[in-house]
Design a protein around this motif. Structure first.
Motif, PDB file in Angstrom:
ATOM      1  N   MET A 164       0.831  -1.201   0.000  1.00 18.28           N
ATOM      2  CA  MET A 164       0.000   0.000   0.000  1.00 18.28           C
ATOM      3  C   MET A 164       0.865   1.251   0.000  1.00 18.28           C
ATOM      4  O   MET A 164       0.574   2.224  -0.708  1.00 18.28           O
ATOM      5  CB  MET A 164      -0.909  -0.008   1.230  1.00 18.28           C
ATOM      6  N   GLY A 165       1.952   1.214   0.773  1.00 21.45           N
ATOM      7  CA  GLY A 165       2.868   2.348   0.799  1.00 21.45           C
ATOM      8  C   GLY A 165       3.528   2.577  -0.544  1.00 21.45           C
ATOM      9  O   GLY A 165       3.679   3.726  -0.990  1.00 21.45           O
ATOM     10  N   ILE A 166       3.923   1.490  -1.208  1.00 19.51           N
ATOM     11  CA  ILE A 166       4.528   1.617  -2.542  1.00 19.51           C
ATOM     12  C   ILE A 166       3.532   2.229  -3.520  1.00 19.51           C
ATOM     13  O   ILE A 166       3.885   3.066  -4.359  1.00 19.51           O
ATOM     14  CB  ILE A 166       5.010   0.237  -3.040  1.00 19.51           C
ATOM     15  N   GLY A 167       2.275   1.793  -3.425  1.00 21.16           N
ATOM     16  CA  GLY A 167       1.253   2.361  -4.300  1.00 21.16           C
ATOM     17  C   GLY A 167       1.073   3.848  -4.091  1.00 21.16           C
ATOM     18  O   GLY A 167       0.932   4.621  -5.046  1.00 21.16           O
ATOM     19  N   LEU A 168       1.072   4.275  -2.841  1.00 22.21           N
ATOM     20  CA  LEU A 168       0.935   5.709  -2.548  1.00 22.21           C
ATOM     21  C   LEU A 168       2.136   6.496  -3.054  1.00 22.21           C
ATOM     22  O   LEU A 168       1.996   7.606  -3.592  1.00 22.21           O
ATOM     23  CB  LEU A 168       0.756   5.909  -1.039  1.00 22.21           C
ATOM     24  N   LEU A 169       3.332   5.919  -2.896  1.00 24.01           N
ATOM     25  CA  LEU A 169       4.523   6.584  -3.437  1.00 24.01           C
ATOM     26  C   LEU A 169       4.446   6.677  -4.957  1.00 24.01           C
ATOM     27  O   LEU A 169       4.866   7.674  -5.558  1.00 24.01           O
ATOM     28  CB  LEU A 169       5.790   5.812  -3.018  1.00 24.01           C
ATOM     29  N   GLY A 170       3.926   5.613  -5.589  1.00 24.14           N
ATOM     30  CA  GLY A 170       3.743   5.653  -7.032  1.00 24.14           C
ATOM     31  C   GLY A 170       2.791   6.758  -7.454  1.00 24.14           C
ATOM     32  O   GLY A 170       3.011   7.440  -8.467  1.00 24.14           O
ATOM     33  N   GLU A 171       1.716   6.958  -6.692  1.00 23.01           N
ATOM     34  CA  GLU A 171       0.777   8.036  -7.000  1.00 23.01           C
ATOM     35  C   GLU A 171       1.466   9.398  -6.904  1.00 23.01           C
ATOM     36  O   GLU A 171       1.219  10.292  -7.722  1.00 23.01           O
ATOM     37  CB  GLU A 171      -0.402   7.981  -6.030  1.00 23.01           C
ATOM     38  N   LEU A 172       2.333   9.549  -5.918  1.00 24.12           N
ATOM     39  CA  LEU A 172       3.082  10.803  -5.793  1.00 24.12           C
ATOM     40  C   LEU A 172       3.994  11.011  -6.992  1.00 24.12           C
ATOM     41  O   LEU A 172       4.150  12.130  -7.499  1.00 24.12           O
ATOM     42  CB  LEU A 172       3.898  10.807  -4.493  1.00 24.12           C
ATOM     43  N   GLN A 173       4.621   9.920  -7.470  1.00 25.89           N
ATOM     44  CA  GLN A 173       5.493  10.017  -8.641  1.00 25.89           C
ATOM     45  C   GLN A 173       4.702  10.412  -9.882  1.00 25.89           C
ATOM     46  O   GLN A 173       5.178  11.162 -10.733  1.00 25.89           O
ATOM     47  CB  GLN A 173       6.213   8.684  -8.869  1.00 25.89           C
ATOM     48  N   VAL A 174       3.490   9.867 -10.009  1.00 29.08           N
ATOM     49  CA  VAL A 174       2.652  10.226 -11.152  1.00 29.08           C
ATOM     50  C   VAL A 174       2.330  11.712 -11.125  1.00 29.08           C
ATOM     51  O   VAL A 174       2.401  12.404 -12.144  1.00 29.08           O
ATOM     52  CB  VAL A 174       1.355   9.386 -11.142  1.00 29.08           C
TER      53      VAL A 174
END
Length: 325
Positions: A286-296
């Motif tokens: 879940m944390g990786i997904g949130l970081l990915g959203e920030l990268q997007v």
């Protein structure tokens, strides 16, 4: 501003440079539209750049871009696309395995309204076991994963509308997947058969090891096409499954402890460990997904950095430009 730009990356192709230039010029001069030839030297160690320099010195329609080192074909193409000025852009290899006489059929399809025209090497002259079979397997997988029904993703011989190719970020070895990436932007794509004569001079830069790298690129493209703007949907799914499964096992162990009053950690150590791993792993996903959203979000707001470094750019001024200065 020219109507057509022909982008050709070169890497140690001194035996083919002059011949390709002569053939390209002869084909493009048959039409009435303006054109430019964008030649990119991708860190060649032979006389390739010297020959390109000589060509640019006598032809104002030739733009030569010299990269500081060998960045790879994708980066060389990106440099050519960034500096091309034409309304339509066509890319091809510099080893004479792409026939310039086939360029007009690409341009006809662009004039018909297609955004991307891809070449199809329907009769390949490459080694059957080490090139053709792996290529067919990779193309089949790419078509299945991307939903773009073309036979040949790997060839560089393609034509694009300028506004389409400028929206596609190129890095790594993504040039072979441009049709798949363009489809994400809603581009209309068609395919035309092309010849694939054997190399007559120079040395091939492709090997069997390149085939294995394609597999990882396929996974990347599949992820990008489906989750490029929503990575949390991918990582969050696995994270939620992990958290739910871990919570379920933990609840079962807690209930068992309350009912039996036994030593759960000792009697059910494997289940205890699995529940812990699932919970922690789910939280991490879940944390990786949130970081990915920030990268997007960062991707859509920050400036893009080019995947290459230009050493110098050469173009001969035409006589009309000189009079205007």
């Amino acid at each position: 501003m020219p109507k057509y730009s022909i982008v050709v990356p070169f890497h140690n192709e001194e035996e083919n440079v002059t011949t390709l230039y002569d053939r390209l010029k002869a084909v493009m001069e048959q039409g009435n539209d303006t054109f430019e030839l964008v030649f990119v030297d991708d860190g060649s160690r032979d006389r390739t750049y010297r020959l390109l320099e000589e060509i640019a010195a006598v032809d104002s329609r030739v733009l030569v871009i010299k990269l500081r080192r060998n960045f790879g074909q994708t980066s060389a193409l990106a440099a050519g696309f960034d500096h091309a000025q034409g309304e339509f852009i066509l890319a091809m290899d510099g080893d004479l395995q792409h026939d310039p006489n086939e360029i007009p059929q690409f341009l006809v399809k662009l004039e018909e309204g297609y955004d991307v025209v891809s070449g199809w090497r329907y009769q390949r002259a490459d080694n059957f076991f080490f090139r053709r079979i792996p290529s067919r397997a990779a193309n089949w997988l790419m078509a299945a994963l991307s939903g773009v029904e073309i036979h040949d993703f790997g060839t560089t011989f393609k034509a694009y509308r300028r506004e389409v190719i400028q929206n596609i970020p190129l890095y790594g070895e993504m040039h072979r997947f441009i049709p798949a990436l363009a489809s994400w932007y809603g581009a209309s794509i068609c395919e035309i058969p092309i010849s694939n004569p054997a190399r007559t001079a120079g040395k091939s830069h492709y090997g069997l090891s390149r085939t294995f790298r394609v597999f990882f690129d396929l996974l990347t493209i599949r992820f990008l096409l489906k989750y490029m703007t929503r990575p949390l949907h991918f990582f969050g799914t696995f994270g939620a499954l992990g958290i739910l499964s871990g919570s379920g096992l933990a609840s079962f162990l807690l209930l068992l402890k309350l009912v039996t009053h036994g030593h759960v950690h000792q009697d059910h150590a494997p289940l205890f460990a699995i529940a812990t791993v699932l919970l922690l792993g789910g939280i991490q996903m879940m944390g990786i997904g949130l970081l990915g959203e920030l990268q997007v979000r960062h991707f859509h707001t920050a400036n893009q950095r080019a995947p290459y470094a230009v050493d110098r750019i050469l173009r001969l001024r035409s006589s009309e430009e000189s009079l205007l200065q």
